[in-house]
Scaffold this active site. Structure first.
Site, PDB file in Angstrom:
ATOM      1  N   ASN A   6      40.620  32.038  37.203  1.00 35.23           N
ATOM      2  CA  ASN A   6      40.733  33.494  37.170  1.00 35.23           C
ATOM      3  C   ASN A   6      42.237  33.652  37.895  1.00 35.23           C
ATOM      4  OD1 ASN A   6      40.527  36.206  38.457  1.00 35.23           O
ATOM      5  ND2 ASN A   6      38.604  36.361  37.400  1.00 35.23           N
ATOM      6  N   HIS A   9      43.981  37.308  41.525  1.00 36.45           N
ATOM      7  CA  HIS A   9      44.598  37.402  42.835  1.00 36.45           C
ATOM      8  C   HIS A   9      45.974  37.020  43.105  1.00 36.45           C
ATOM      9  CE1 HIS A   9      40.817  39.016  44.299  1.00 36.45           C
ATOM     10  NE2 HIS A   9      40.153  37.823  43.951  1.00 36.45           N
ATOM     11  N   HIS A  42      40.449  40.039  35.175  1.00 35.32           N
ATOM     12  CA  HIS A  42      39.531  41.156  35.279  1.00 35.32           C
ATOM     13  C   HIS A  42      40.328  42.452  35.287  1.00 35.32           C
ATOM     14  CE1 HIS A  42      36.028  43.155  37.393  1.00 35.32           C
ATOM     15  NE2 HIS A  42      36.138  44.016  36.409  1.00 35.32           N
ATOM     16  N   ARG A  44      40.310  45.729  35.998  1.00 38.73           N
ATOM     17  CA  ARG A  44      39.375  46.658  36.726  1.00 38.73           C
ATOM     18  C   ARG A  44      39.827  48.165  36.553  1.00 38.73           C
ATOM     19  NH1 ARG A  44      36.059  44.671  40.988  1.00 38.73           N
ATOM     20  NH2 ARG A  44      35.736  46.727  41.616  1.00 38.73           N
ATOM     21  N   ARG A  48      43.222  47.730  40.525  1.00 36.94           N
ATOM     22  CA  ARG A  48      43.721  47.156  41.864  1.00 36.94           C
ATOM     23  C   ARG A  48      44.656  45.768  42.020  1.00 36.94           C
ATOM     24  NH1 ARG A  48      38.301  45.393  44.812  1.00 36.94           N
ATOM     25  NH2 ARG A  48      37.564  47.486  44.162  1.00 36.94           N
ATOM     26  N   GLU A  69      37.447  39.863  31.855  1.00 37.96           N
ATOM     27  CA  GLU A  69      36.178  40.269  32.450  1.00 37.96           C
ATOM     28  C   GLU A  69      36.445  41.707  32.464  1.00 37.96           C
ATOM     29  OE1 GLU A  69      35.875  38.955  36.592  1.00 37.96           O
ATOM     30  OE2 GLU A  69      35.890  36.976  35.943  1.00 37.96           O
ATOM     31  N   THR A 100      33.009  41.687  42.566  1.00 41.63           N
ATOM     32  CA  THR A 100      31.914  41.828  41.802  1.00 41.63           C
ATOM     33  C   THR A 100      30.803  41.434  42.899  1.00 41.63           C
ATOM     34  OG1 THR A 100      32.985  41.431  39.936  1.00 41.63           O
ATOM     35  CG2 THR A 100      30.707  41.501  39.461  1.00 41.63           C
ATOM     36  N   GLU A 150      27.122  33.963  31.885  1.00 41.44           N
ATOM     37  CA  GLU A 150      27.712  33.392  33.124  1.00 41.44           C
ATOM     38  C   GLU A 150      26.882  33.671  34.351  1.00 41.44           C
ATOM     39  OE1 GLU A 150      31.815  34.146  33.772  1.00 41.44           O
ATOM     40  OE2 GLU A 150      31.601  33.638  35.999  1.00 41.44           O
ATOM     41  N   HIS A 190      31.570  32.568  40.605  1.00 37.78           N
ATOM     42  CA  HIS A 190      31.613  33.855  41.691  1.00 37.78           C
ATOM     43  C   HIS A 190      31.770  33.147  43.312  1.00 37.78           C
ATOM     44  CE1 HIS A 190      31.884  37.417  43.863  1.00 37.78           C
ATOM     45  NE2 HIS A 190      32.501  37.784  42.615  1.00 37.78           N
TER      46      HIS A 190
END
Ligand code: PXP
Length: 237
Positions: A6, A9, A42, A44, A48, A69, A100, A150, A190
């Site tokens: 992922n 970040h 993801h 969002r 963000r 995602e 999440t 998942e 996660h």
């Protein structure tokens, strides 16, 4: 066991200063080079980290399967239908949350999730549902007709004591066995990091792990290629 990285970040770092770097698209390409099996991002609702242009560029430039995602909001569903990623993973989303916070509740949101699942599948997108490791949620995922699930490892990752962590691990293991019996391809993720991954990697029924924060954080020190390679080594012994 496969690894989905992922790249959210990388975008968090970029958005912190409103610069054009570091670029999550370049990050995705480097993850591909390092041996990742898929790329996850993801989009969002509050944008963000990942932006719309990022996901279109990732889809265009990477050869690996792209797993988007997403929440089930109308705006995001429309974007996903236009993008047509290899897979969409439906997650709950709350604006105030740091990340999440749990799996999507398929009992409460049954009709909504079913409709969105069908809409995405009609566009040729595989649908995975991010759920807590509970039998009832897995059964609902089956009824909805999801392609994959998942399992949320968040509670395991955040457990403050060894006893609690063991308890959460057991739940994940049992849920993975149950889901596999129902015919699901089972992913998990996660909060996983270079330490807590070791026990999760022993669960044979889990076929894919999706990891973001820990890999991107480590890449600040060792570079993203090494960070991904190190995680692959831990996952596959
Ligand atoms: N899987 C899902 C469904 C997620 O929502 C997230 C966080 O975006 C992850 C995996 C990756 O979590 P982490 O960044 O804690 O590794």
């Amino acid at each position: 066991m496969k690894l989905g990285v992922n790249v959210d970040h990388i975008a968090t770092l970029r958005q912190a200063r409103g610069t054009i770097y570091p670029d999550p698209v370049v990050g995705a390409l480097l993850c591909e080079y390092a041996g990742a099996d898929s790329i996850v991002a993801h989009l969002r609702e509050d944008r963000r980290h990942i932006q719309q242009k990022d996901i279109f560029l990732i889809k265009k430039l990477i050869k690996l399967p792209f797993n988007l995602e997403m929440s089930i909001s109308e705006e995001i569903v429309r974007i996903a239908c236009k993008l047509r990623p290899y897979q969409a993973t439906l997650v709950p989303e709350r604006r105030q949350e740091l990340t999440t916070e749990g799996g999507i509740d398929l009992v409460k949101n049954y009709e909504k999730v079913k409709k969105v699942t069908k809409r995405l599948q009609d566009k040729g997108i595989k649908v995975s549902l991010f759920i807590d490791p509970l039998k009832l949620q897995i059964e609902k995922a089956k009824q909805i007709g999801a392609n994959n699930i998942e399992l949320n490892t968040g509670r395991y990752s955040e457990a403050k004591t060894a006893i609690l962590q063991k308890k959460e691990l057991k739940k994940i293991k049992e849920a993975a066995v149950f889901a596999k019996k129902l015919g699901f391809f089972v992913a998990a993720g996660h909060g996983l990091n270079y330490e807590n991954i070791k026990e999760i990697a022993k669960i044979n029924e889990i076929e894919e792990l999706n990891i973001g924060h820990a890999i991107i954080a480590r890449s600040v020190f060792v570079g993203i290629v090494v960070a991904v390679e190190e995680m692959i080594k831990l996952i596959n012994g």
